[in-house]
Scaffold this motif. Structure first.
Motif, short mmCIF file in Angstrom:
data_model
loop_
_atom_site.label_atom_id
_atom_site.label_comp_id
_atom_site.label_asym_id
_atom_site.label_seq_id
_atom_site.Cartn_x
_atom_site.Cartn_y
_atom_site.Cartn_z
N GLY A 34 3.78 -9.24 -0.41
CA GLY A 34 2.49 -8.89 0.17
C GLY A 34 2.27 -7.40 0.32
O GLY A 34 1.23 -6.98 0.80
N ILE A 35 3.21 -6.58 -0.10
CA ILE A 35 3.03 -5.14 -0.04
C ILE A 35 2.11 -4.72 -1.18
O ILE A 35 2.31 -5.12 -2.33
CB ILE A 35 4.39 -4.41 -0.14
N LEU A 36 1.12 -3.93 -0.89
CA LEU A 36 0.19 -3.44 -1.91
C LEU A 36 0.84 -2.27 -2.63
O LEU A 36 1.09 -1.21 -2.03
CB LEU A 36 -1.13 -3.01 -1.28
N VAL A 37 1.15 -2.46 -3.91
CA VAL A 37 1.79 -1.40 -4.69
C VAL A 37 0.85 -0.21 -4.77
O VAL A 37 -0.33 -0.35 -5.09
CB VAL A 37 2.17 -1.91 -6.10
N GLY A 44 -3.71 0.21 3.79
CA GLY A 44 -4.47 -0.87 3.19
C GLY A 44 -5.25 -0.52 1.94
O GLY A 44 -5.83 -1.39 1.30
N ILE A 45 -5.28 0.77 1.58
CA ILE A 45 -5.96 1.19 0.36
C ILE A 45 -5.08 2.20 -0.38
O ILE A 45 -4.29 2.91 0.23
CB ILE A 45 -7.36 1.80 0.63
N VAL A 46 -5.24 2.24 -1.69
CA VAL A 46 -4.48 3.18 -2.51
C VAL A 46 -5.34 4.41 -2.73
O VAL A 46 -6.46 4.31 -3.25
CB VAL A 46 -4.09 2.53 -3.86
N THR A 47 -4.84 5.57 -2.31
CA THR A 47 -5.59 6.82 -2.40
C THR A 47 -4.69 7.93 -2.92
O THR A 47 -3.48 7.75 -3.08
CB THR A 47 -6.14 7.24 -1.02
N ALA A 48 -5.29 9.09 -3.13
CA ALA A 48 -4.53 10.26 -3.56
C ALA A 48 -3.49 10.66 -2.50
O ALA A 48 -2.46 11.23 -2.83
CB ALA A 48 -5.47 11.42 -3.85
N ALA A 49 -3.74 10.32 -1.25
CA ALA A 49 -2.77 10.62 -0.19
C ALA A 49 -1.46 9.87 -0.44
O ALA A 49 -0.38 10.39 -0.13
CB ALA A 49 -3.34 10.26 1.17
N GLU A 70 9.12 0.39 -1.72
CA GLU A 70 8.65 -0.72 -2.55
C GLU A 70 7.22 -0.49 -3.00
O GLU A 70 6.87 -0.71 -4.16
CB GLU A 70 8.75 -2.02 -1.75
N ALA A 71 6.38 0.01 -2.10
CA ALA A 71 4.98 0.29 -2.45
C ALA A 71 4.87 1.48 -3.39
O ALA A 71 3.96 1.55 -4.21
CB ALA A 71 4.17 0.54 -1.18
N ALA A 72 5.79 2.43 -3.29
CA ALA A 72 5.74 3.65 -4.09
C ALA A 72 6.16 3.44 -5.54
O ALA A 72 5.78 4.21 -6.42
CB ALA A 72 6.62 4.73 -3.46
#
Length: 93
Positions: A34-37, A44-49, A70-72
Motif C-alpha cells: 500500500g505504499i505509494l511508490v 499522499g502525492i508524488v512531487t518534486a519534493a 521502499e517508496a523511494a
C-alpha cells in the motif's frame, strides 16, 4: 496492465494520447503493502519534493525510514539511487 511481482500497477507517468515523437512513459507501481511508490515524504502525492528527498539521501544528507526507502525505489531494482529521483521528477513534470 504491466505486471510486476509484489507490486500493483497504478498507471503511467503520462498520456498515450497525441504522441507524435519519441516519448518516455514510466510505469507507476505501488508495493502490495500500500505504499505509494515515489511518495517518499508520505504526504499522499508524488512531487518534486520527493525527488529532492531521494537526492538528499543519495548524497548522505538525509536518512530514510524503511517505508521511505521502499517508496523511494521508483524503478523497483531494490536500490535507492539518483535514477529514482530522476524518474520521480519525470513522473511529476
Amino acid at each position: 496492465d504491466p505486471v510486476r511481482e509484489g507490486y500493483d500497477f497504478i498507471g503511467w507517468s503520462g498520456s498515450f494520447t497525441g504522441i507524435t515523437a519519441n516519448t518516455v512513459l514510466v510505469t507507476q507501481y505501488e508495493p502490495a503493502s500500500g505504499i505509494l511508490v515515489g511518495d517518499v515524504d508520505g504526504d499522499g502525492i508524488v512531487t518534486a519534493a520527493d525527488a529532492l528527498l531521494v537526492m538528499r539521501y543519495c548524497s548522505d544528507l538525509a536518512e530514510l525510514t524503511p517505508e521511505q526507502l521502499e517508496a523511494a525505489d521508483f524503478n523497483g531494482n531494490g536500490v535507492v539511487e539518483l535514477i529514482d529521483a530522476l524518474l520521480i521528477l519525470r513522473a511529476v513534470i
